[in-house]
Every structure is written in structure tokens, then in C-alpha cells.
Design a protein around this motif. Structure first.
Motif, PDB file in Angstrom:
ATOM      1  N   ILE A  21      -5.322 -41.714  19.542  1.00 13.14           N
ATOM      2  CA  ILE A  21      -5.739 -41.280  19.147  1.00 13.14           C
ATOM      3  C   ILE A  21      -5.978 -40.716  17.478  1.00 13.14           C
ATOM      4  N   THR A  22      -6.693 -39.997  17.521  1.00 15.56           N
ATOM      5  CA  THR A  22      -7.275 -39.930  16.036  1.00 15.56           C
ATOM      6  C   THR A  22      -6.827 -38.433  15.830  1.00 15.56           C
ATOM      7  N   LEU A  23      -5.571 -38.345  14.962  1.00 20.44           N
ATOM      8  CA  LEU A  23      -5.870 -36.898  14.393  1.00 20.44           C
ATOM      9  C   LEU A  23      -4.823 -36.268  13.712  1.00 20.44           C
ATOM     10  N   ILE A  24      -5.736 -35.513  12.614  1.00 24.05           N
ATOM     11  CA  ILE A  24      -4.845 -35.462  11.565  1.00 24.05           C
ATOM     12  C   ILE A  24      -2.817 -34.202  11.487  1.00 24.05           C
ATOM     13  N   ASP A  25      -3.366 -33.482  12.105  1.00 23.84           N
ATOM     14  CA  ASP A  25      -2.217 -32.455  11.849  1.00 23.84           C
ATOM     15  C   ASP A  25      -1.237 -33.197  12.790  1.00 23.84           C
ATOM     16  N   THR A  26      -0.269 -32.865  11.669  1.00 23.10           N
ATOM     17  CA  THR A  26       1.852 -33.535  12.590  1.00 23.10           C
ATOM     18  C   THR A  26       1.786 -32.744  13.355  1.00 23.10           C
ATOM     19  N   GLU A  27       1.460 -31.480  13.198  1.00 19.66           N
ATOM     20  CA  GLU A  27       2.686 -30.655  15.453  1.00 19.66           C
ATOM     21  C   GLU A  27       1.853 -31.283  15.920  1.00 19.66           C
ATOM     22  N   VAL A  28       0.163 -31.667  15.970  1.00 13.97           N
ATOM     23  CA  VAL A  28      -0.796 -31.741  17.358  1.00 13.97           C
ATOM     24  C   VAL A  28      -0.583 -32.954  17.677  1.00 13.97           C
ATOM     25  N   LEU A  45      -4.718 -43.489  12.847  1.00 14.51           N
ATOM     26  CA  LEU A  45      -4.647 -43.162  11.773  1.00 14.51           C
ATOM     27  C   LEU A  45      -3.237 -42.986  10.258  1.00 14.51           C
ATOM     28  N   GLY A  46      -2.836 -43.025  11.845  1.00 18.31           N
ATOM     29  CA  GLY A  46      -0.770 -43.044  11.509  1.00 18.31           C
ATOM     30  C   GLY A  46      -0.756 -44.907  10.209  1.00 18.31           C
ATOM     31  N   THR A  47      -1.250 -45.216  11.066  1.00 18.70           N
ATOM     32  CA  THR A  47      -1.061 -46.883  10.696  1.00 18.70           C
ATOM     33  C   THR A  47      -0.902 -47.609   9.948  1.00 18.70           C
ATOM     34  N   PHE A  48      -2.791 -47.106   9.644  1.00 19.51           N
ATOM     35  CA  PHE A  48      -3.436 -47.669   8.216  1.00 19.51           C
ATOM     36  C   PHE A  48      -3.836 -46.472   7.106  1.00 19.51           C
ATOM     37  N   VAL A  49      -3.705 -45.530   7.618  1.00 20.94           N
ATOM     38  CA  VAL A  49      -3.627 -44.074   6.742  1.00 20.94           C
ATOM     39  C   VAL A  49      -2.582 -44.921   4.980  1.00 20.94           C
ATOM     40  N   GLU A  50      -1.060 -44.054   5.662  1.00 22.73           N
ATOM     41  CA  GLU A  50      -0.148 -44.220   4.630  1.00 22.73           C
ATOM     42  C   GLU A  50      -0.625 -45.598   3.772  1.00 22.73           C
ATOM     43  N   PRO A  51      -0.340 -47.092   4.563  1.00 23.12           N
ATOM     44  CA  PRO A  51      -0.721 -48.166   3.355  1.00 23.12           C
ATOM     45  C   PRO A  51      -0.829 -47.511   2.255  1.00 23.12           C
ATOM     46  N   LEU A  52      -2.692 -47.167   2.882  1.00 22.86           N
ATOM     47  CA  LEU A  52      -3.733 -47.415   1.586  1.00 22.86           C
ATOM     48  C   LEU A  52      -3.623 -45.925   0.856  1.00 22.86           C
ATOM     49  N   GLU A  53      -2.221 -44.676   0.956  1.00 26.04           N
ATOM     50  CA  GLU A  53      -1.997 -44.013   0.159  1.00 26.04           C
ATOM     51  C   GLU A  53      -1.272 -44.477  -1.336  1.00 26.04           C
ATOM     52  N   GLU A 103      -1.573 -47.444  -1.751  1.00 24.71           N
ATOM     53  CA  GLU A 103      -1.488 -48.287  -2.524  1.00 24.71           C
ATOM     54  C   GLU A 103      -3.471 -47.623  -3.367  1.00 24.71           C
ATOM     55  N   PHE A 104      -3.508 -47.030  -2.857  1.00 30.36           N
ATOM     56  CA  PHE A 104      -4.619 -46.443  -3.894  1.00 30.36           C
ATOM     57  C   PHE A 104      -4.146 -45.537  -5.287  1.00 30.36           C
ATOM     58  N   GLY A 105      -2.692 -44.394  -4.305  1.00 28.50           N
ATOM     59  CA  GLY A 105      -1.696 -43.888  -5.669  1.00 28.50           C
ATOM     60  C   GLY A 105      -2.093 -42.998  -5.736  1.00 28.50           C
ATOM     61  N   ILE A 106      -2.934 -42.003  -4.336  1.00 28.36           N
ATOM     62  CA  ILE A 106      -3.336 -40.719  -4.295  1.00 28.36           C
ATOM     63  C   ILE A 106      -3.143 -40.770  -3.221  1.00 28.36           C
ATOM     64  N   LYS A 107      -3.092 -39.204  -2.911  1.00 31.93           N
ATOM     65  CA  LYS A 107      -3.288 -38.461  -1.252  1.00 31.93           C
ATOM     66  C   LYS A 107      -4.098 -38.830  -0.586  1.00 31.93           C
ATOM     67  N   SER A 108      -4.269 -39.049   0.230  1.00 31.36           N
ATOM     68  CA  SER A 108      -5.192 -39.135   1.582  1.00 31.36           C
ATOM     69  C   SER A 108      -6.067 -37.458   1.615  1.00 31.36           C
ATOM     70  N   ASN A 109      -7.221 -37.108   1.867  1.00 32.34           N
ATOM     71  CA  ASN A 109      -7.825 -35.968   2.076  1.00 32.34           C
ATOM     72  C   ASN A 109      -7.344 -35.576   3.703  1.00 32.34           C
ATOM     73  N   HIS A 110      -6.263 -36.115   4.853  1.00 34.00           N
ATOM     74  CA  HIS A 110      -6.318 -35.808   5.757  1.00 34.00           C
ATOM     75  C   HIS A 110      -7.475 -35.339   6.328  1.00 34.00           C
ATOM     76  N   ALA A 157     -12.845 -42.636   4.826  1.00 35.32           N
ATOM     77  CA  ALA A 157     -13.285 -40.598   4.752  1.00 35.32           C
ATOM     78  C   ALA A 157     -11.911 -40.055   4.184  1.00 35.32           C
ATOM     79  N   GLN A 158     -10.804 -40.357   4.662  1.00 30.26           N
ATOM     80  CA  GLN A 158      -9.492 -40.192   4.148  1.00 30.26           C
ATOM     81  C   GLN A 158      -9.155 -39.716   2.309  1.00 30.26           C
ATOM     82  N   PHE A 159      -9.873 -40.398   1.811  1.00 32.89           N
ATOM     83  CA  PHE A 159      -9.771 -40.406   0.307  1.00 32.89           C
ATOM     84  C   PHE A 159     -11.333 -40.161  -0.620  1.00 32.89           C
TER      85      PHE A 159
END
Lengths: 272, 272
Positions: free
Chosen positions: A68-75, A90-98, A100-107, B26-28
Motif C-alpha cells: 500500500i501507499t495510502l496517506i489517509d489514516t482511515e483508508v 510510507l508508514g514504515t519510512f515516513v515517520e522516522p524521517l519526520e 529526523e527532519f524535525g518537521i511534519k510531512s506533507n502527507h 515528496a512528503q516533505f
């Protein structure tokens, strides 16, 4: 692994999910059935996919694999409720990056507000047009703005490689054939001489070249093994003499050839 | 996120690592510097990359992000020892799949013993040649073996989409322009009539079309907004009348257009 199904479920085109999923599945010898479900961006659509996954699980007696590549939490939650193994890129890799970067992702998933207006995209389209116009030595105009000029005997793989470089990397890739007349004259085509530095050669095993040419023009002199041997050897000598780097396309995919060329030419505008 | 570097380290071409990495980045909102290091398949090469990563970390004062697709455990371990955040796509997903399938993975990354001899690869090259030969209505021969025929006004995005379908999906994609003469006659080009079922239309906003055509032929009638409006509206009416599905390329990337077309035509030989 017969009777096993893999789903690619995405809220966008699913290209990312599929490209990544395929590279993982290539690790296994069996070939599961592929089902693509792009543009799943509402709970309703997600429930429909869940029914499909569960039906498949029941029919095959094995739970499907679902990339899956799904952004919406409900979906995402709805898909996770299906009887399947979910691999969530995405879930597996985007969170550690947030973190690391100290910013929220664009989802967002590889999507831009309007990709068709980005400079990078415009450059890619321009590169495709350039490569088409400069396929097979069709035009010697504007070779000075080419990023690379592929050279080699007819059917050595220049055309697909040029198009791939343009499409995937926005590289303006011209290609120019080396033909018997050039070998007789013992000199590069004159249009190439001022641009020798950005020429890159493709060569190919004469036996493989014979097969490819034979499909085009069966039993011709052009396709004969003897002629293929002569052309390939003359082309390799010429490239050697002119200091043009080359590689053999015989056992390589377009992707591998393109990556090697990029590594070699390292165009300034790409940090490569 | 200025002064931040992302590495893509792979033992193959790195295409998978980069495609996946980009969809995550692209999430950032910020744009880190990209460094690609393909074909890292020995400890020596890995140590060289580690030095590069550590130098970068020192220079930038922030540890780099490193996307890896590396099969060899030793090579992977060496990269992990660098001062960086490693995102390991294969390690994270391949192991659960081994358990699920009950078989060991091939420990390969999207590579085959000799990809150039696989049927799938041969089909792709053949599709590229077909699409090139049938670009812009150049040939009406063999349209019966086309998987899809893209139709639309000049510069609506048919050519790059055809080539992408061929290159990425092995789809034989012809494309055929709809021109003012067709609109005057009020009928599809006759070559298309027997193949209406596999036609797919591309349309585009007249304002965007004007921009694209203007770059080609500045201040021509061809590029004028009025003419673009007329052609687009005539093409859309014709496609509607003939029952040809279409989509607008205005705000879509080639990848998105291609995925939508594939979903629509669902060629039998792809399990789609």
C-alpha cells in the motif's frame, strides 16, 4: 507460490507501490498474480477493495500480499482490516524521517499540486522531444545542446537507451549510427567530431546482433554473422582510436546501460 | 532542510531505491541534495561510500539520509556503520515475505541472470519499436496488433505517453493525431475506424495547449488561443460521438495518464 495474489493499493497512480513491490517480489522465484487498485482515496473505495481481498483469500486459501501507499489514516485502517499481509511503505519510512527532519510531512504520495507545471517535468518532456528528433542521426542540428550522444552500429541498443535517459532522467540523449561508410573512410561521422567528448559507445556481441538483425531482415547480408563481426570489430576499433568510452549492451537491461552512462558522463546539472 | 544530503545506495542500478526514496521525500516540503551511488557490490566500494557519507555529515553538521537496496549482508553492514540514518527497503519487507511464502528469497534486487534474454524484456523492446514506428500516425500498418491507439489534437501529450506505455509496460501504443481536416469532414481518420474500440483520447485545456504550441511555432495561427479552442472542442465532440473514452493531460504527469489508460483498457495479457 501458485494461486497467490499480490495487490497494489494506492491513493495515487500506484506506480510507486508497484515499482517497489516488484523489486521485492523479484527476490522470489515464483510469479504471483498482480492486481492493481489505484486511486483508492475514499472509505467506500477502500471497503470495495477489502471485499475483493477477502474473496481472493477465500478462493485461494491463502491470504494475499498487499502493498500500500495510502496517506489517509482511515483508508489505511480499512485496508489493514482485510485478511491479508499488508506491507506499508510510507508508514514504515515516513515517520522516522519526520523525527529526523524535525518537521511534519506533507502527507502526500509522490504527488505535487500540479506536476505538469514543474520545471523538472517540463525538462523531461523537452528531453523526450529532443531525443526523438535526434534518433538515429536524423538531425545534426543542436547537437551542441545534447547531454550525451550515443554511437554504435545499427541495432546495438541506442534508441531505447536514448529514450529511457530522456524519459527517466530528463537527459537530452541524441544517437548516431556508425555505418560501413564510416568504417571504409576510417573516420567518425563529421557531425560528431566537434562533440567527441560527449559521445558514448554501445557495442554488442556479433552473435546477438545477428539474431536481432535477422528478425528485421532475414537472410540479408546486413544480418549475416560475418558482416556483424566486421561491423562490431570496426566500430570498437574506431571508438578505441577516438577515445570514446563504450560498454556492451549484450547482457544488460536498458536501465543498467542508462545508469552506467549517467555515472560516466555525470552531467553537471544532475548531482550524480 | 537546507544543507542536507540524501544518498541512494544500491548494488544494482539504484532505480528502485531512488523511485521509492523520492516518493517518500515528496512528503516533505524541502529539497535535499541527491547523491546516487549505484553498483555498490563489494566491501571496498562500500567503504568508499561510507567515507563519502561521513565527510558529508561532518561538512553539513547533519547526518545524511541513506536509502539502500543492498542484498549482501556484509556490504549492508558496512553502510550501516556510517554516520547516517539508513532506510532499508529490502531488509524491512523481504523478511516477512520469506516467512509468508515459506521459501527463501533469491537475494537479488530486481535483477535477473540475463534480463536481456527474458521474454518480458524482448516484448518491451518490441513495444518501443512499434510505438516509434507508429508515432504521430506515421504508419497505419499493423494497427491491428496495437494494444492501444492514442488519439487527440497535436501536442496533447500522445507521444510521451505512448513511449512510456511501451517502455514501462511493454504495451504496443500507437498514436494518431486528430487534425483540422478530420474535424471539417466530421469523421475519424479512416485508418482508425476499424480499431475504434482500442482508441483512447487525450485532451488538454486550450490555454495550456496554446503555451505548448507557442513554444514550437510562436505567433502562428496553429498556436493561437482561438484555434486551440476550436480544435480541442471539435476533438472532444468527435471522441464523444464515436464513444472513445478520454482524459485531460493538463494537470497530469505521464505516469498518471499511463496508469489511467492501463486501468481502462485492461489488456488481456496483463493481469490488471
Amino acid at each position: 507460490m501458485p494461486n497467490r495474489t499480490v495487490f497494489f493499493v494506492s491513493d495515487g497512480t500506484g506506480i510507486t507501490a508497484e515499482t517497489f513491490g516488484n523489486s521485492i517480489l523479484a527476490q522470489f522465484s515464483a510469479k504471483p498474480r498482480h492486481v492493481r487498485r489505484p486511486f483508492i482515496d475514499t472509505p467506500d473505495k477502500a471497503y470495495q477493495v477489502v471485499r475483493e481481498i477477502n474473496d481472493t483469500a477465500g478462493r485461494e486459501g491463502k491470504r494475499p500480499i498487499v502493498f500500500i501507499t495510502l496517506i489517509d489514516t482511515e483508508v489505511r485502517g480499512i485496508i489493514r482490516s482485510a485478511h491479508c499481509l499488508v506491507l506499508d511503505m510510507l508508514g514504515t519510512f515516513v515517520e522516522p524521517l519526520e523525527a529526523e527532519f524535525g518537521i511534519k510531512s506533507n502527507h502526500r504520495v509522490g504527488r505535487f499540486d500540479d506536476i505538469s507545471k514543474s520545471q523538472e517535468y517540463t525538462d523531461r518532456i523537452e528531453a523526450i522531444n529532443f531525443s526523438l528528433a535526434h534518433d538515429d542521426g536524423q538531425s545534426s542540428k543542436n547537437l551542441d545542446i545534447a547531454d550525451v550522444i550515443l554511437v554504435g552500429v545499427s541495432r546495438s541498443g541506442k534508441t531505447p537507451t536514448s529514450l529511457y535517459l530522456a524519459m527517466q532522467h530528463g537527459i537530452k540523449a541524441a544517437n548516431y549510427p556508425l555505418i560501413p561508410e564510416d568504417f571504409d573512410r576510417g573516420a567518425l561521422p563529421s557531425a560528431l567530431v566537434p562533440h567527441k567528448k560527449k559521445c558514448f559507445g554501445l557495442t554488442i556481441a556479433p552473435e546477438r546482433l545477428r539474431e536481432i538483425r535477422h528478425e528485421r531482415r532475414p537472410n540479408s547480408k546486413y544480418a549475416s554473422l560475418e558482416n556483424c563481426r566486421l561491423e562490431v570489430s570496426a566500430a570498437e576499433s574506431m571508438m578505441g582510436r577516438e577515445g570514446i568510452a563504450w560498454l556492451s549492451s549484450t547482457h544488460k537491461s536498458i536501465e543498467e546501460i542508462a545508469t552506467t552512462i549517467l555515472r560516466d558522463i555525470r552531467p553537471d546539472r544532475l548531482i550524480y
